[in-house]
Design a protein around this motif. Structure first.
Motif, mmCIF file in Angstrom:
data_model
loop_
_atom_site.group_PDB
_atom_site.id
_atom_site.type_symbol
_atom_site.label_atom_id
_atom_site.label_comp_id
_atom_site.label_asym_id
_atom_site.label_seq_id
_atom_site.Cartn_x
_atom_site.Cartn_y
_atom_site.Cartn_z
ATOM 1 N N ARG A 66 1.167 -1.279 -0.179
ATOM 2 C CA ARG A 66 -0.009 -0.170 -0.440
ATOM 3 C C ARG A 66 1.400 1.207 -0.111
ATOM 4 O O ARG A 66 0.752 2.486 -0.672
ATOM 5 N N ASP A 67 1.950 1.411 0.382
ATOM 6 C CA ASP A 67 3.358 2.837 0.243
ATOM 7 C C ASP A 67 3.675 2.884 0.076
ATOM 8 O O ASP A 67 5.318 3.497 -0.187
ATOM 9 N N SER A 68 3.859 2.051 -1.115
ATOM 10 C CA SER A 68 4.994 1.464 -2.790
ATOM 11 C C SER A 68 4.249 1.726 -3.846
ATOM 12 O O SER A 68 3.032 1.281 -3.558
ATOM 13 N N GLU A 69 5.347 1.874 -4.722
ATOM 14 C CA GLU A 69 4.727 1.647 -5.581
ATOM 15 C C GLU A 69 5.629 0.742 -6.893
ATOM 16 O O GLU A 69 5.831 1.107 -7.688
ATOM 17 N N HIS A 70 6.668 0.715 -5.899
ATOM 18 C CA HIS A 70 7.208 -0.874 -7.067
ATOM 19 C C HIS A 70 6.509 -2.241 -6.782
ATOM 20 O O HIS A 70 6.404 -2.653 -5.954
#
Length: 319
Positions: free
Chosen positions: A64-68
């Motif tokens: 949820r806290d990343s776009e990797h």
């Protein structure tokens, strides 16, 4: 030649107002239950497709806290979709697929360090091809900074190419189209020179997500149109239009769904609460269709509707 009805470029707010007046709205919203990926979200999925006799969905998977993100292939087991055992995993975002020459063409967005700014990231669309998901090999890498490249095989074997330049040519993101004789003719130069379709206001943007060959030879394009409001919130709407692959003439954009048509759920960030990203459309013989979409950049849902391409197939064209 035929004439596709055009009323000019309109902002998404006007398109949304027209859409809300439609008597026929989508129905039966359903959340897809993806498991086997820990606490990660699965969103921006493809429509289901057949692979070696089994139905699979490719989905964007990330915390949820990343776009990797990774793209994982899922298969259905009861009411759950689980990772397909032994299937490849790709370091991509926003997967898509089509079929060309009887083979699967799969792709997504590759994110990489910006070549001129060490603090930033850039992106590009990459394509793979093979008999099935286990035999995919990279065949093409699109221009740096371009998402939403899409391909479609036409009846004579030629290939329609939908592009999405940004910057001097495309502003915040516009759709282009060019026709090439075969995949062998797909080059960066061809993509860069593709004519732009006149569809978006300068402050808005959009892209193609999937292309369908219609019964009358037109291309039915499933895509998205987007804007940012004064508070910095993003608004993405699924849309469709028809395109003549011979002349590049195209119809007006029509919205086919809005966030309020789907079930309530989380968003990756507050500014993404009104985002619906078209993944794929499954057309059915009864005149309906299922839209598969990412919602709020946090989950995947399916919604049913009247097939939005049927009206385009009634257009008569040619001699």
């Amino acid at each position: 030649m035929f004439t596709l009805k055009k009323s000019g470029v309109q902002p998404s707010s006007v398109l949304l107002e027209k859409y809300t007046k439609n008597e026929q709205k989508p129905y039966n919203p359903t959340k897809l239950n993806f498991t086997g990926v820990g606490e990660k979200d699965v969103y921006n999925i493809t429509a289901p497709f057949e692979d070696s006799g089994e139905t699979v969905i490719a989905g964007r998977v990330e915390p949820r806290d990343s776009e990797h993100s990774e793209v994982i292939f899922f298969v259905r087991r009861g009411e759950q979709w689980i990772p397909k055992e032994g299937a490849p995993v790709f370091a991509l975002q926003d997967p898509f697929f089509t079929r060309i020459g009887g083979e699967l063409v799969f792709g997504g967005v590759e994110v990489f360090p910006h070549p001129a700014d060490e603090r930033a990231m850039s992106w590009r669309t990459v394509f793979y091809k093979g008999a099935n998901i286990h035999r995919l090999e990279k065949i093409f890498t699109g221009p740096d900074g371009m998402k939403d490249l899409r391909l479609i095989e036409l009846p004579d074997g030629s290939i329609g190419v939908l592009t999405r330049p940004q910057g001097d040519k495309g502003g915040r993101g516009k759709i282009g189209f060019v026709r090439i004789p075969s995949l062998d003719h797909l080059t960066l130069e061809v993509i860069h020179e593709a004519p732009i379709l006149d569809q978006f206001m300068e402050e808005e943007w959009g892209g193609a997500n999937e292309a369908h060959l219609l019964s009358n030879g037109l291309i039915g394009v499933l895509g998205h149109i987007a804007r940012m409001d004064e508070e910095g919130n993003r608004h993405y709407y699924p849309m469709v239009f028809a395109l003549d692959p011979t002349t590049g003439e195209h119809s007006d954009i029509q919205l086919i769904a809005a966030r309020s048509d789907f079930l309530k759920g989380p968003a990756k960030r507050p500014d993404l609460a009104d985002v619906v990203f078209s993944g794929g459309l499954v057309r059915k013989k009864d005149g309906t269709a299922d839209l598969y979409a990412g919602v709020g950049d946090a989950e995947a849902q399916r919604i049913s509707m009247r097939d939005p391409f049927l009206a385009f197939e009634k257009i008569r064209w040619g001699k």
